[in-house]
Scaffold this motif. Structure first.
Motif, PDB file in Angstrom:
ATOM      1  N   GLY A  53       0.813  -1.212   0.000  1.00 18.20           N
ATOM      2  CA  GLY A  53       0.000   0.000   0.000  1.00 18.20           C
ATOM      3  C   GLY A  53       0.845   1.260   0.000  1.00 18.20           C
ATOM      4  O   GLY A  53       2.074   1.212   0.062  1.00 18.20           O
ATOM      5  N   ARG A  54       0.172   2.388  -0.057  1.00 16.28           N
ATOM      6  CA  ARG A  54       0.867   3.674  -0.058  1.00 16.28           C
ATOM      7  C   ARG A  54       1.506   3.993   1.286  1.00 16.28           C
ATOM      8  O   ARG A  54       2.520   4.676   1.355  1.00 16.28           O
ATOM      9  CB  ARG A  54      -0.122   4.789  -0.420  1.00 16.28           C
ATOM     10  CG  ARG A  54      -0.624   4.707  -1.847  1.00 16.28           C
ATOM     11  CD  ARG A  54      -1.552   5.857  -2.155  1.00 16.28           C
ATOM     12  NE  ARG A  54      -2.705   5.853  -1.263  1.00 16.28           N
ATOM     13  CZ  ARG A  54      -3.898   5.377  -1.572  1.00 16.28           C
ATOM     14  NH1 ARG A  54      -4.097   4.858  -2.754  1.00 16.28           N
ATOM     15  NH2 ARG A  54      -4.894   5.408  -0.717  1.00 16.28           N
ATOM     16  N   THR A  55       0.938   3.484   2.366  1.00 18.21           N
ATOM     17  CA  THR A  55       1.440   3.807   3.704  1.00 18.21           C
ATOM     18  C   THR A  55       2.323   2.713   4.290  1.00 18.21           C
ATOM     19  O   THR A  55       2.928   2.921   5.333  1.00 18.21           O
ATOM     20  CB  THR A  55       0.276   4.083   4.667  1.00 18.21           C
ATOM     21  OG1 THR A  55      -0.564   2.930   4.714  1.00 18.21           O
ATOM     22  CG2 THR A  55      -0.528   5.286   4.218  1.00 18.21           C
ATOM     23  N   GLY A  56       2.377   1.545   3.648  1.00 19.13           N
ATOM     24  CA  GLY A  56       3.190   0.455   4.156  1.00 19.13           C
ATOM     25  C   GLY A  56       2.781  -0.868   3.539  1.00 19.13           C
ATOM     26  O   GLY A  56       2.017  -0.920   2.575  1.00 19.13           O
ATOM     27  N   ILE A  57       3.284  -1.938   4.130  1.00 19.96           N
ATOM     28  CA  ILE A  57       3.009  -3.293   3.636  1.00 19.96           C
ATOM     29  C   ILE A  57       2.215  -4.045   4.681  1.00 19.96           C
ATOM     30  O   ILE A  57       2.599  -4.098   5.849  1.00 19.96           O
ATOM     31  CB  ILE A  57       4.329  -4.042   3.349  1.00 19.96           C
ATOM     32  CG1 ILE A  57       5.129  -3.314   2.267  1.00 19.96           C
ATOM     33  CG2 ILE A  57       4.048  -5.480   2.931  1.00 19.96           C
ATOM     34  CD1 ILE A  57       6.504  -3.879   2.049  1.00 19.96           C
ATOM     35  N   SER A  58       1.092  -4.616   4.273  1.00 25.40           N
ATOM     36  CA  SER A  58       0.303  -5.448   5.187  1.00 25.40           C
ATOM     37  C   SER A  58       0.487  -6.908   4.816  1.00 25.40           C
ATOM     38  O   SER A  58       0.510  -7.271   3.642  1.00 25.40           O
ATOM     39  CB  SER A  58      -1.174  -5.062   5.162  1.00 25.40           C
ATOM     40  OG  SER A  58      -1.726  -5.344   3.909  1.00 25.40           O
ATOM     41  N   VAL A  59       0.657  -7.731   5.833  1.00 20.22           N
ATOM     42  CA  VAL A  59       0.828  -9.168   5.668  1.00 20.22           C
ATOM     43  C   VAL A  59      -0.336  -9.833   6.388  1.00 20.22           C
ATOM     44  O   VAL A  59      -0.497  -9.681   7.598  1.00 20.22           O
ATOM     45  CB  VAL A  59       2.178  -9.646   6.242  1.00 20.22           C
ATOM     46  CG1 VAL A  59       2.317 -11.143   6.087  1.00 20.22           C
ATOM     47  CG2 VAL A  59       3.334  -8.919   5.581  1.00 20.22           C
ATOM     48  N   ASN A  60      -1.165 -10.525   5.635  1.00 18.70           N
ATOM     49  CA  ASN A  60      -2.389 -11.111   6.170  1.00 18.70           C
ATOM     50  C   ASN A  60      -2.309 -12.627   6.135  1.00 18.70           C
ATOM     51  O   ASN A  60      -2.113 -13.208   5.076  1.00 18.70           O
ATOM     52  CB  ASN A  60      -3.590 -10.639   5.348  1.00 18.70           C
ATOM     53  CG  ASN A  60      -3.564  -9.147   5.144  1.00 18.70           C
ATOM     54  OD1 ASN A  60      -3.548  -8.391   6.095  1.00 18.70           O
ATOM     55  ND2 ASN A  60      -3.512  -8.720   3.900  1.00 18.70           N
ATOM     56  N   ASP A  61      -2.453 -13.244   7.286  1.00 13.25           N
ATOM     57  CA  ASP A  61      -2.427 -14.704   7.384  1.00 13.25           C
ATOM     58  C   ASP A  61      -3.634 -15.272   6.660  1.00 13.25           C
ATOM     59  O   ASP A  61      -4.732 -14.740   6.739  1.00 13.25           O
ATOM     60  CB  ASP A  61      -2.439 -15.110   8.861  1.00 13.25           C
ATOM     61  CG  ASP A  61      -2.086 -16.559   9.071  1.00 13.25           C
ATOM     62  OD1 ASP A  61      -1.655 -17.207   8.102  1.00 13.25           O
ATOM     63  OD2 ASP A  61      -2.222 -17.039  10.195  1.00 13.25           O
ATOM     64  N   LEU A  62      -3.410 -16.364   5.971  1.00  8.38           N
ATOM     65  CA  LEU A  62      -4.452 -16.958   5.140  1.00  8.38           C
ATOM     66  C   LEU A  62      -4.658 -18.398   5.571  1.00  8.38           C
ATOM     67  O   LEU A  62      -3.760 -19.222   5.458  1.00  8.38           O
ATOM     68  CB  LEU A  62      -4.012 -16.891   3.679  1.00  8.38           C
ATOM     69  CG  LEU A  62      -4.990 -17.273   2.607  1.00  8.38           C
ATOM     70  CD1 LEU A  62      -6.178 -16.328   2.618  1.00  8.38           C
ATOM     71  CD2 LEU A  62      -4.310 -17.218   1.268  1.00  8.38           C
ATOM     72  N   THR A  63      -5.824 -18.684   6.084  1.00  9.72           N
ATOM     73  CA  THR A  63      -6.163 -20.047   6.498  1.00  9.72           C
ATOM     74  C   THR A  63      -7.430 -20.467   5.775  1.00  9.72           C
ATOM     75  O   THR A  63      -8.407 -20.848   6.389  1.00  9.72           O
ATOM     76  CB  THR A  63      -6.385 -20.104   8.023  1.00  9.72           C
ATOM     77  OG1 THR A  63      -7.405 -19.149   8.359  1.00  9.72           O
ATOM     78  CG2 THR A  63      -5.130 -19.809   8.783  1.00  9.72           C
ATOM     79  N   GLY A  64      -7.426 -20.353   4.457  1.00 10.05           N
ATOM     80  CA  GLY A  64      -8.625 -20.622   3.672  1.00 10.05           C
ATOM     81  C   GLY A  64      -9.450 -19.364   3.489  1.00 10.05           C
ATOM     82  O   GLY A  64     -10.211 -19.227   2.564  1.00 10.05           O
ATOM     83  N   ARG A  65      -9.284 -18.427   4.385  1.00 12.71           N
ATOM     84  CA  ARG A  65      -9.901 -17.101   4.314  1.00 12.71           C
ATOM     85  C   ARG A  65      -8.942 -16.152   5.022  1.00 12.71           C
ATOM     86  O   ARG A  65      -7.978 -16.573   5.633  1.00 12.71           O
ATOM     87  CB  ARG A  65     -11.274 -17.089   4.968  1.00 12.71           C
ATOM     88  CG  ARG A  65     -11.236 -17.504   6.424  1.00 12.71           C
ATOM     89  CD  ARG A  65     -12.625 -17.511   7.058  1.00 12.71           C
ATOM     90  NE  ARG A  65     -12.582 -18.077   8.377  1.00 12.71           N
ATOM     91  CZ  ARG A  65     -12.132 -17.472   9.462  1.00 12.71           C
ATOM     92  NH1 ARG A  65     -11.666 -16.249   9.379  1.00 12.71           N
ATOM     93  NH2 ARG A  65     -12.131 -18.057  10.633  1.00 12.71           N
ATOM     94  N   LEU A  66      -9.200 -14.870   4.948  1.00 14.64           N
ATOM     95  CA  LEU A  66      -8.330 -13.914   5.624  1.00 14.64           C
ATOM     96  C   LEU A  66      -8.582 -13.985   7.120  1.00 14.64           C
ATOM     97  O   LEU A  66      -9.687 -13.762   7.590  1.00 14.64           O
ATOM     98  CB  LEU A  66      -8.587 -12.504   5.090  1.00 14.64           C
ATOM     99  CG  LEU A  66      -8.189 -12.312   3.631  1.00 14.64           C
ATOM    100  CD1 LEU A  66      -8.724 -10.992   3.099  1.00 14.64           C
ATOM    101  CD2 LEU A  66      -6.696 -12.366   3.469  1.00 14.64           C
TER     102      LEU A  66
END
Length: 134
Positions: A53-66
């Motif tokens: 993103g413009r403000t930083g990096i997001s890392v989202n855990d994925l377990t079949g869904r967010l």
């Protein structure tokens, strides 16, 4: 199957601005040892959706869904560099932070995620900021 609109809603719920064509799928593979079986090693693979993103990096855990609890955000001031290194079967994403390094494996194609391939191409091949060939 996760859609880009799911990622957009997920980020908006956390007050993080969404950028078009800036999300990719990545994994962290565990270290394989002879003490563990291959099946046990494969069960420990961690899956992520990473959004630049413009403000930083997001890392989202994925377990079949967010996963609502598996969320990391690295603001721009903590990020020292972001590099993609080309390998034979995949790319390696290295995010250098002020307090450490995060390394992810990024496959070039992912079944059931049609947005991944086009977003990866946009991030790595069109932007010299995100791409270093080794």
């Amino acid at each position: 199957m996760i859609k880009e609109s799911d990622i957009q809603n997920y980020l908006y719920a956390r007050n993080i601005p969404y950028t078009d064509h800036a999300s990719i799928y990545a994994v962290i593979l565990p270290k394989y040892s002879f003490m563990r079986t291959m099946m046990a090693t494969m069960l420990e693979v961690q899956h992520f959706v990473i959004h630049f993103g413009r403000t930083g990096i997001s890392v989202n855990d994925l377990t079949g869904r967010l996963d609502p609890y598996g969320f990391l955000f690295f603001p721009g001031e903590r990020i020292q560099s972001v590099q993609f290194f080309r390998r034979v079967t995949h790319d390696q994403l290295v995010i250098r932070l002020t307090d450490g390094v995060r390394v992810y494996r990024v496959n070039k194609r992912m079944m059931m995620l049609p947005w991944h391939k086009s977003n990866l191409k946009a991030l790595t091949y069109k932007s010299p900021v995100y791409y270093n060939q080794c």
